[in-house]
Design a protein around this motif. Structure first.
Motif, short mmCIF file in Angstrom:
data_model
loop_
_atom_site.label_atom_id
_atom_site.label_comp_id
_atom_site.label_asym_id
_atom_site.label_seq_id
_atom_site.Cartn_x
_atom_site.Cartn_y
_atom_site.Cartn_z
N VAL A 1 53.79 30.46 50.61
CA VAL A 1 52.76 30.41 51.65
C VAL A 1 53.41 30.51 53.02
CG1 VAL A 1 51.05 28.89 52.74
CG2 VAL A 1 51.08 29.16 50.26
N GLN A 2 54.53 29.87 53.19
CA GLN A 2 55.24 29.90 54.48
C GLN A 2 55.73 31.31 54.81
OE1 GLN A 2 58.65 27.32 54.54
NE2 GLN A 2 59.42 28.16 56.45
N LEU A 3 56.26 32.01 53.82
CA LEU A 3 56.84 33.33 54.07
C LEU A 3 55.81 34.45 54.12
CD1 LEU A 3 60.03 33.12 51.83
CD2 LEU A 3 59.88 32.85 54.32
N GLN A 4 54.79 34.40 53.23
CA GLN A 4 53.88 35.54 53.10
C GLN A 4 52.43 35.23 53.46
OE1 GLN A 4 54.35 36.67 49.04
NE2 GLN A 4 56.47 37.32 49.30
N GLY A 5 52.08 33.97 53.56
CA GLY A 5 50.70 33.59 53.83
C GLY A 5 50.03 33.06 52.57
N PRO A 6 48.87 32.41 52.74
CA PRO A 6 48.23 31.77 51.59
C PRO A 6 47.51 32.73 50.65
CG PRO A 6 46.96 31.37 53.57
CD PRO A 6 48.19 32.11 53.99
N PHE A 7 46.98 33.83 51.15
CA PHE A 7 46.17 34.72 50.32
C PHE A 7 46.97 35.95 49.92
CE2 PHE A 7 43.25 32.29 53.01
CZ PHE A 7 42.60 31.59 51.99
N VAL B 1 44.57 26.06 38.45
CA VAL B 1 44.51 27.33 37.69
C VAL B 1 43.31 28.14 38.14
CG1 VAL B 1 44.13 28.33 35.40
CG2 VAL B 1 45.77 26.48 35.68
N ILE B 2 42.16 27.49 38.26
CA ILE B 2 40.95 28.20 38.68
C ILE B 2 41.10 28.72 40.10
CG2 ILE B 2 38.49 27.87 39.20
CD1 ILE B 2 38.47 25.89 36.79
N MET B 3 41.63 27.90 41.00
CA MET B 3 41.83 28.34 42.39
C MET B 3 42.82 29.51 42.45
SD MET B 3 39.81 26.97 44.43
CE MET B 3 40.54 27.66 45.89
N GLY B 4 43.84 29.49 41.62
CA GLY B 4 44.79 30.60 41.57
C GLY B 4 44.12 31.89 41.16
N LYS B 5 43.22 31.80 40.16
CA LYS B 5 42.49 32.99 39.73
C LYS B 5 41.53 33.48 40.81
CE LYS B 5 42.87 32.32 34.78
NZ LYS B 5 43.76 33.43 34.55
N ILE B 6 40.87 32.56 41.50
CA ILE B 6 39.98 32.94 42.59
C ILE B 6 40.77 33.61 43.71
CG2 ILE B 6 38.52 32.01 44.44
CD1 ILE B 6 37.55 29.91 42.39
N MET B 7 41.92 33.06 44.04
CA MET B 7 42.76 33.65 45.09
C MET B 7 43.24 35.04 44.67
SD MET B 7 44.95 30.36 46.40
CE MET B 7 46.14 31.35 47.28
N ARG B 8 43.60 35.20 43.40
CA ARG B 8 44.07 36.50 42.93
C ARG B 8 42.96 37.54 43.05
NH1 ARG B 8 46.27 35.42 37.84
NH2 ARG B 8 48.04 34.62 38.99
N GLU B 9 41.72 37.18 42.69
CA GLU B 9 40.60 38.10 42.84
C GLU B 9 40.35 38.42 44.31
OE1 GLU B 9 38.81 39.92 40.67
OE2 GLU B 9 40.33 39.21 39.27
N GLY B 10 40.49 37.43 45.19
CA GLY B 10 40.34 37.67 46.62
C GLY B 10 41.39 38.64 47.15
N VAL B 11 42.61 38.51 46.66
CA VAL B 11 43.69 39.43 47.06
C VAL B 11 43.36 40.84 46.60
CG1 VAL B 11 46.11 40.03 46.63
CG2 VAL B 11 45.49 37.68 47.16
N ARG B 12 42.88 40.99 45.37
CA ARG B 12 42.53 42.32 44.86
C ARG B 12 41.37 42.93 45.64
NH1 ARG B 12 43.56 40.21 39.24
NH2 ARG B 12 45.71 40.85 38.88
N MET B 13 40.38 42.11 45.97
CA MET B 13 39.24 42.62 46.74
C MET B 13 39.70 43.05 48.14
SD MET B 13 36.28 39.91 45.59
CE MET B 13 35.16 40.41 46.88
N ARG B 14 40.57 42.30 48.76
CA ARG B 14 41.07 42.66 50.08
C ARG B 14 41.87 43.95 50.01
NH1 ARG B 14 45.11 38.72 52.44
NH2 ARG B 14 46.54 40.06 51.31
#
Length: 194
Positions: free
Chosen positions: A107-113, A174-187
């Motif tokens: 998160v520090q190097l690349q950001g949270p999302f 785990v659920i938040m990680g999957k939600i974040m991964r979908e957000g990254v793909r959508m972005r």
């Protein structure tokens, strides 16, 4: 997201992970070199009545809450069970803090999302979800077997110790990680269409 807070938390969690790892190693070495008694606490007799001659007020009933058992010359199995009731949680804590530190570093190097942060959050979540009951079973069964080896009337069997509510926190990660991964793909899809 290179802020003072994330840098500080990254350093603190890594330091705590190293500290827990050193405690794990130190406890293991200290118990391996120790030739003294092995002790364990049990609540098997938690409802047993205490002696009648205790100084208590009128109408007060007393019962024992815990019993401490010690074996002066323990067998190798008893010594290993004594270690098994302490070491799993130290190892679990050290590894969980190390994974959390790696998540904060990403998160520090690349950001949270980012994909890296979402993957590390999922890995941490799965580790906590699976590691909590495993560490609890190893520690609980070791303690139960040690009690059973010292007091056969107490018996031994599979028991779990520790805060099993951490499984819920792991599943949430785990659920938040999957939600974040979908957000990254959508972005990424959105950036590709513009």
């Amino acid at each position: 997201m290179d802020t003072r807070l994330t840098r500080t938390l990254t350093s603190v969690t890594f330091g705590l992970a190293v500290l827990c790892g050193l405690a794990f190693i130190g406890t293991g070495v200290a118990h391996a070199l120790d030739d003294g008694a092995v002790c364990v606490q049990t609540d098997f007799w938690r409802n047993a009545s205490l002696a009648e001659n205790l100084p208590m007020g009128k109408g007060v009933k007393a019962s024992s809450s815990a019993t401490r058992l010690c074996q002066d010359s323990p067998s190798a199995g008893q010594r290993a069970a004594g270690l098994g009731s302490e070491l799993p949680w130290l190892l679990f804590g050290s590894l969980a803090l190390l994974l959390f530190s790696r998540l904060l570093k990403a998160v520090q190097l690349q950001g949270p999302f980012t994909d890296t942060a979402s993957q590390r959050l999922s890995v941490l979540g799965w580790f906590v979800t699976v590691g909590t009951p495993v560490a609890g079973l190893v520690a609980g069964w070791s303690q139960s077997w040690l009690v059973g080896s010292m007091a056969p009337a107490a018996g031994s069997g599979p028991t779990a110790t520790g805060p099993l509510v951490l499984v819920l926190a792991g599943l949430a990660a785990v659920i938040m990680g999957k939600i974040m991964r979908e957000g990254v793909r959508m972005r990424e899809d959105l950036e590709g269409t513009i």
